[in-house]
Design a protein around this motif. Structure first.
Motif, PDB file in Angstrom:
ATOM      1  N   MET A 139       0.807  -1.211   0.000  1.00 56.39           N
ATOM      2  CA  MET A 139       0.000   0.000   0.000  1.00 56.39           C
ATOM      3  C   MET A 139       0.847   1.270   0.000  1.00 56.39           C
ATOM      4  SD  MET A 139      -3.162  -0.181  -0.494  1.00 56.39           S
ATOM      5  CE  MET A 139      -3.490   1.516  -0.071  1.00 56.39           C
ATOM      6  N   ASP A 140       2.061   1.189   0.577  1.00 51.72           N
ATOM      7  CA  ASP A 140       2.975   2.342   0.494  1.00 51.72           C
ATOM      8  C   ASP A 140       3.191   2.737  -0.955  1.00 51.72           C
ATOM      9  OD1 ASP A 140       3.234   2.400   3.185  1.00 51.72           O
ATOM     10  OD2 ASP A 140       5.405   2.099   3.228  1.00 51.72           O
ATOM     11  N   GLN A 141       3.509   1.719  -1.747  1.00 48.27           N
ATOM     12  CA  GLN A 141       3.789   1.970  -3.174  1.00 48.27           C
ATOM     13  C   GLN A 141       2.537   2.477  -3.879  1.00 48.27           C
ATOM     14  OE1 GLN A 141       5.532  -0.303  -7.150  1.00 48.27           O
ATOM     15  NE2 GLN A 141       5.077  -1.507  -5.351  1.00 48.27           N
ATOM     16  N   VAL A 142       1.378   1.871  -3.555  1.00 45.31           N
ATOM     17  CA  VAL A 142       0.130   2.260  -4.217  1.00 45.31           C
ATOM     18  C   VAL A 142      -0.197   3.722  -3.906  1.00 45.31           C
ATOM     19  CG1 VAL A 142      -2.362   1.870  -4.252  1.00 45.31           C
ATOM     20  CG2 VAL A 142      -0.788  -0.081  -4.321  1.00 45.31           C
ATOM     21  N   ASN A 143      -0.093   4.107  -2.637  1.00 48.20           N
ATOM     22  CA  ASN A 143      -0.388   5.496  -2.278  1.00 48.20           C
ATOM     23  C   ASN A 143       0.608   6.466  -2.906  1.00 48.20           C
ATOM     24  OD1 ASN A 143      -2.743   5.132  -0.790  1.00 48.20           O
ATOM     25  ND2 ASN A 143      -1.613   4.615   1.086  1.00 48.20           N
ATOM     26  N   PHE A 144       1.862   6.012  -2.989  1.00 50.75           N
ATOM     27  CA  PHE A 144       2.859   6.875  -3.632  1.00 50.75           C
ATOM     28  C   PHE A 144       2.522   7.071  -5.114  1.00 50.75           C
ATOM     29  CE2 PHE A 144       6.865   7.286  -6.003  1.00 50.75           C
ATOM     30  CZ  PHE A 144       7.255   8.527  -5.531  1.00 50.75           C
ATOM     31  N   LEU A 145       2.108   5.983  -5.772  1.00 53.16           N
ATOM     32  CA  LEU A 145       1.722   6.092  -7.186  1.00 53.16           C
ATOM     33  C   LEU A 145       0.503   7.004  -7.344  1.00 53.16           C
ATOM     34  CD1 LEU A 145       2.185   2.385  -8.329  1.00 53.16           C
ATOM     35  CD2 LEU A 145       3.471   4.344  -9.166  1.00 53.16           C
ATOM     36  N   ARG A 146      -0.435   6.902  -6.407  1.00 57.23           N
ATOM     37  CA  ARG A 146      -1.619   7.790  -6.470  1.00 57.23           C
ATOM     38  C   ARG A 146      -1.178   9.243  -6.311  1.00 57.23           C
ATOM     39  NH1 ARG A 146      -5.183   5.484  -1.876  1.00 57.23           N
ATOM     40  NH2 ARG A 146      -6.835   6.876  -2.631  1.00 57.23           N
ATOM     41  N   ALA A 147      -0.218   9.495  -5.410  1.00 64.77           N
ATOM     42  CA  ALA A 147       0.309  10.853  -5.240  1.00 64.77           C
ATOM     43  C   ALA A 147       0.963  11.339  -6.536  1.00 64.77           C
ATOM     44  CB  ALA A 147       1.307  10.885  -4.088  1.00 64.77           C
ATOM     45  N   ARG A 148       1.679  10.444  -7.176  1.00 68.04           N
ATOM     46  CA  ARG A 148       2.298  10.796  -8.467  1.00 68.04           C
ATOM     47  C   ARG A 148       1.247  11.226  -9.481  1.00 68.04           C
ATOM     48  NH1 ARG A 148       5.920   6.542 -11.280  1.00 68.04           N
ATOM     49  NH2 ARG A 148       5.706   8.144 -12.891  1.00 68.04           N
ATOM     50  N   ILE A 149       0.140  10.482  -9.488  1.00 69.68           N
ATOM     51  CA  ILE A 149      -0.938  10.802 -10.441  1.00 69.68           C
ATOM     52  C   ILE A 149      -1.453  12.219 -10.188  1.00 69.68           C
ATOM     53  CG2 ILE A 149      -3.304  10.224 -11.111  1.00 69.68           C
ATOM     54  CD1 ILE A 149      -2.532   7.265 -10.391  1.00 69.68           C
ATOM     55  N   TYR A 150      -1.661  12.554  -8.915  1.00 72.76           N
ATOM     56  CA  TYR A 150      -2.155  13.902  -8.593  1.00 72.76           C
ATOM     57  C   TYR A 150      -1.123  14.962  -8.965  1.00 72.76           C
ATOM     58  CZ  TYR A 150      -5.796  11.365  -6.112  1.00 72.76           C
ATOM     59  OH  TYR A 150      -6.843  10.527  -5.796  1.00 72.76           O
ATOM     60  N   LEU A 151       0.175  14.640  -8.798  1.00 71.40           N
ATOM     61  CA  LEU A 151       1.213  15.579  -9.237  1.00 71.40           C
ATOM     62  C   LEU A 151       1.109  15.815 -10.741  1.00 71.40           C
ATOM     63  CD1 LEU A 151       4.352  14.372  -7.226  1.00 71.40           C
ATOM     64  CD2 LEU A 151       3.169  16.570  -6.969  1.00 71.40           C
ATOM     65  N   GLU A 152       0.923  14.713 -11.476  1.00 73.35           N
ATOM     66  CA  GLU A 152       0.825  14.817 -12.934  1.00 73.35           C
ATOM     67  C   GLU A 152      -0.414  15.620 -13.338  1.00 73.35           C
ATOM     68  OE1 GLU A 152       2.991  13.942 -15.069  1.00 73.35           O
ATOM     69  OE2 GLU A 152       4.246  12.388 -14.179  1.00 73.35           O
ATOM     70  N   LYS A 153      -1.488  15.493 -12.545  1.00 74.13           N
ATOM     71  CA  LYS A 153      -2.741  16.211 -12.847  1.00 74.13           C
ATOM     72  C   LYS A 153      -2.745  17.612 -12.241  1.00 74.13           C
ATOM     73  CE  LYS A 153      -6.531  13.598 -12.669  1.00 74.13           C
ATOM     74  NZ  LYS A 153      -7.540  12.614 -12.187  1.00 74.13           N
TER      75      LYS A 153
END
Length: 950
Positions: free
Chosen positions: A392-406
């Protein structure tokens, strides 16, 4: 009454004979049927046994019935065979055959895959027969059925019984192998090794030993003892490696080699197996391993299709998933959008919780492909489905990346803060500056990106250090700050010297230096030496080749185009191929041009280049003097649309091929081109001159002088005239015509004609002076050999040995002159009385037939007779001349010598006959007179001369 009794007796005798004949005939038919059966001609055997069934011989009928059923079985007509065997069992009287029928019924059920019924019949047969016969084979069949049903313990028991029931060592060796394989399949590797070990050193069939080696090797492989495994695999005979299942050893050996790090050897074995192992159960596994190796070695064009084949194949679902995951990981780096279908398929085919890895990879793929909404949906689904998962650490980090990209910075920071609260030591927290750097790089805010990447690189434990350094170099390239870029690049090369991807940023920096007028040679050398097989190196080869080509340094351009084409890049292959051919052509390496074109394998190129390839082939063949090939290549082409040089090449090739009418028609295609037309007229004139039509040749030469006076071919026409004058001994015209020629192209030809003319006029000094002045030029010209020969003959004539030897040395460099030179050396040494040297050279050429044989033998005979006083040897030489050519000048002279030598030996009859033979040849008056004088001097009967005189 007596007659009636006699008639009855005769009838009884006839009836008995008929019965006996019938019995004998039935037995003969049975033997024929058995022979047909054993030779595999089962259809014929069936017909014969059916005929016997109609006979009255009950004993043979029973045997015939048994063989009839078997004949039908071997024709795979199982239903009819089963009927016959069951019918036979109801009436059979011979116990052994009745019992054996049970075995064959079992075989029928086995062939029809009705295994339970087959086992029942085999067991019936075993119970009734106990031992001998086919008992061992019945146990084998039951064992093989159990084995196919994964009932390994029961299979082993049956094979053990087979061994007890059979004395055949080779068959028992196979059964031991079967037991060892069953133990291996039953996860009892140590027991398997114990059973198989004796086989490895036995004298059993090499095929059985090979299979035992493979199973034993696989056990050691599973135990990570790869040295022992490879040793066992290597012992499988080479002649079996193309046959399944022995070919499978290449796959297993490759696995052990991969574990030991010997990738190239493993690759070779997998490539071989992929060609011959298509019917093996391990074929797809081998393709998977080979595909991975090829992709990792930058041979994507080979490896990716193999992995795709595995993914789409039938069966082996786990292997297919592995292939899909590998492809997805590959495309995540190269082309994330292409990874997505593989991961979507993997998730769709997953059962239970085995989709976790694929979901995370798919989320990453969506992010890399800028499909952020789908990425968010996938990762949110993962978070909902597995909220307490370790990833879940990785999943939440990837979700954060998505928001950065957006550009939803607040939502991204909330997730990162949550991540920090939940796991303050999470490695993914360190990665946030890296992705912030990427966001700004994509927005072309390179200065801000530099700040984030530098902050990221100051952290110790980070995941994307390499990529961050690459981004920094790219930022500095965009900012034209090449000094800072250079420093980071040097660190990259130092830290990641074994990482092939470094080649890409290295190329980008090389091009930046080039665009900014900076020296990039050092980095080019690093790229080529460290990453010789990378795509970036290939691109540098292409760039360098183009630069050399533009600068007309064709040697270097050919070198680098060749290097580029040895790689696997598809782009620019057509232009590289075409320019390579042009480079070689401009270097006059015509054979190489022809070889490359004839190989085929021509890459895609634009239409104009494609049209030029056959023309380059024609031009190259033309340059090599292969006129007939050029003629055949172009005779069917539409010459009107081709370049003028090709039209002329075809014309010239037609002339050389002797098709003068076609050549004359071809001339019309370039009649508007003055130079080509003048040259063509000269070629026609030269053709006529060489073929003896002197008047037509002179007509063409005259036309050139008259109609094309301002072309260089006027001088060519004049030299053609000079050659004609020389052939007609018009020496003054030769010299005056040659003096008019000023074209330096014709210098060698002009001087050659002058030399030959002066020699013909016996103006020796003029001929020799021109030769000495022009000798170096003439040696390399088409006229060199004829000039050297003329000088050699002159210095032979005046007996100037030193100059003779000089020109003999020149002539020796031209092939095919060895015999002539030995002949001339022999003659000059003979003339100056150096007999030992003369004998040496002439003896060498006397050993084989040649054009100078009769004179050579005559001189050898004279040296033997007068110098060495060896009369018998002289006789042999003179007599051999008569065998070679008795009617030549030296044949007559040899016969006159022989007449005197025979007379000295008291052979008056031979002397008289040889003299009469000469006298009967009126064509040689000089030798007739000499023969007559000797004849009269020796006092032979003049009456014998009447026929000669008459």
């Amino acid at each position: 009454m007596k007659k009636s009794i006699l008639a009855i007796l005769l009838m009884m005798t006839f009836f008995s004979m008929t019965i006996l004949h019938s019995a004998l005939n039935t037995e003969s038919q049975f033997k024929q049927g058995v022979e047909a059966f054993h030779s595999g001609n089962y259809a014929s055997a069936e017909l014969i046994f059916k005929r016997i069934m109609d006979s009255d011989d009950e004993e043979l009928k029973e045997q015939a019935w048994f063989f009839l059923a078997r004949s039908i079985y071997y024709q795979k007509n199982y239903k009819s065979a089963l009927y016959e065997f069951n019918s036979y069992l109801n009436k059979c009287r011979t116990t052994a055959l009745c019992n054996e029928a049970r075995y064959w019924i079992g075989e029928i059920y086995y062939s029809q895959k009705e295994y339970n019924k087959a086992i029942e019949e085999y067991k019936r047969y075993i119970d009734k027969t106990k031992e001998g016969g086919l008992v061992a084979f019945a146990h084998d069949r039951i064992g093989s059925i159990y084995y196919s049903q994964n009932r390994y313990d029961e299979a082993i028991l049956e094979w053990e019984k087979s061994i007890q029931a059979c004395d055949d060592k080779n068959m028992n060796a196979l059964r031991v192998y079967n037991i060892g394989e069953a133990l291996f399949k039953n996860n009892k590797p140590e027991e398997s090794l114990q059973r198989l070990s004796p086989l490895l050193t036995s004298k059993a069939d090499p095929k059985i030993i090979a299979r035992a080696r493979i199973i034993s090797g696989r056990i050691y492989q599973q135990n990570e003892n790869h040295n022992r495994a490879i040793l066992l695999f290597s012992g499988v005979p080479r002649d079996l490696l193309k046959i399944t299942p022995y070919s499978e050893v290449q796959y297993f050996q490759a696995l052990s080699l991969l574990k030991k790090g010997d990738v190239n050897s493993a690759k070779s074995l997998l490539e071989m197996f992929s060609l011959i192992g298509k019917d093996s159960e391990w074929y797809l596994n081998a393709l998977f391993e080979l595909g991975k190796i090829q992709v990792e070695q930058n041979e994507e064009e080979k490896g990716l299709p193999l992995l795709e084949e595995v993914r789409q194949a039938m069966g082996k679902p786990e292997l297919k998933k592995e292939a899909a995951r590998f492809l997805s990981r590959y495309y995540l780096k190269k082309d994330p959008a292409r990874a997505i279908p593989y991961l979507e398929d993997s998730i769709a085919s997953s059962t239970g919780d085995d989709d976790r890895e694929s979901m995370i990879l798919l989320g990453k793929a969506y992010v890399s492909a800028n499909r952020f909404d789908e990425a968010e949906k996938t990762l949110n689904s993962y978070a909902k489905k597995y909220p307490y998962d370790s990833e879940m650490d990785q999943v939440n980090f990837l979700r954060a990346r998505i928001y950065l990209e957006k550009n939803e910075i607040n939502r991204a920071m909330e997730l990162l803060q949550e991540l920090k609260r939940e796991n303050p030591f999470s490695k993914y927290l360190n990665e946030s500056n890296y992705y912030l750097g990427i966001v700004n790089f994509r927005k072309n805010d390179f200065q801000k990106a530099v700040s984030f990447f530098n902050s990221y690189l100051k952290i110790g434990d980070i995941e994307n250090r390499y990529d961050a350094m690459v981004y920094l170099v790219r930022c500095h390239i965009e900012l034209k700050d090449l000094k800072r870029g250079d420093a980071i690049l040097k660190n990259l090369l130092r830290i990641y010297s074994d990482k092939n991807e470094v080649a890409d940023i290295l190329l980008a920096f090389i091009m930046a230096l080039r665009e900014n007028g900076k020296n990039n040679a050092a980095y080019i050398n690093i790229l080529i030496s460290r990453f010789p097989e990378s795509a970036s190196t290939l691109r540098i080869y292409f760039i360098m080749a183009n630069e050399y080509f533009a600068g007309k340094n064709f040697k270097k351009s050919a070198e680098f185009y060749q290097k580029y084409l040895e790689g696997n890049l598809a782009q620019e292959r057509g232009l590289s191929y075409y320019n390579l051919l042009l480079s070689l052509y401009n270097m006059e390496k015509y054979n190489e041009v022809i070889t490359i074109i004839k190989k085929g394998d021509i890459p895609p190129m634009d239409e104009q280049q494609w049209k030029e390839i056959p023309l380059l082939l024609s031009r190259s063949n033309y340059k090599l003097g292969e006129y007939e090939k050029v003629y055949n290549q172009l005779i069917t082409e539409n010459l009107e649309v081709l370049p003028v040089d090709i039209k002329y090449i075809f014309f010239k090739s037609a002339v050389h091929s002797g098709d003068i009418q076609t050549a004359l028609k071809a001339m019309e295609l370039f009649s508007n081109e003055k130079e080509y037309t003048a040259e063509a007229n000269y070629d026609i004139g030269d053709y006529y001159a060489k073929n003896g039509d002197i008047e037509e040749a002179m007509s063409r030469y005259s036309l050139i002088i008259r109609e094309y006076p301002d072309t260089k071919y006027v001088d060519f026409a004049k030299i053609g005239y000079a050659e004609i004058y020389l052939s007609r001994n018009k020496y003054a015209e030769v010299i005056s015509t040659l003096q008019e020629i000023k074209n330096n192209e014709l210098r060698n030809r002009k001087n050659a004609l002058l030399i030959l003319c002066y020699f013909s006029m016996e103006e020796w000094s003029n001929a020799v002076n021109i030769t000495n002045k022009e000798i170096q030029r003439l040696l390399g010209s088409p006229y060199g050999e004829s000039i050297i020969r003329a000088n050699l003959k002159y210095f032979y004539m005046i007996k100037n040995v030193a100059q003779f030897q000089r020109f003999a040395g020149y002539l020796s460099k031209f092939p095919g002159n060895e015999v002539y030179l030995n002949y001339m050396y022999g003659k000059i040494y003979y003339d100056i009385k150096s007999y030992k040297n003369a004998y040496y050279y002439l003896y060498k050429i006397s050993l084989n037939e040649n054009d100078y044989m009769d004179e050579t033998l005559f001189i050898l005979g004279e040296i033997s007779l007068y110098i060495y006083k060896n009369k018998s040897q002289a006789l042999k030489y003179f007599e051999k001349i008569i065998d070679v050519n008795k009617d030549s000048e030296f044949g007559y002279r040899a016969r006159l010598k022989l007449s005197l030598l025979y007379n000295e030996d008291g052979q008056q009859e031979r002397t008289r006959d040889i003299l009469l033979e000469i006298l009967k040849s009126p064509r040689k008056k000089t030798y007739n007179i000499q023969a007559m004088n000797i004849y009269e001097y020796l006092g032979f009967d003049k009456a014998l001369l009447k026929d000669v005189i008459n």
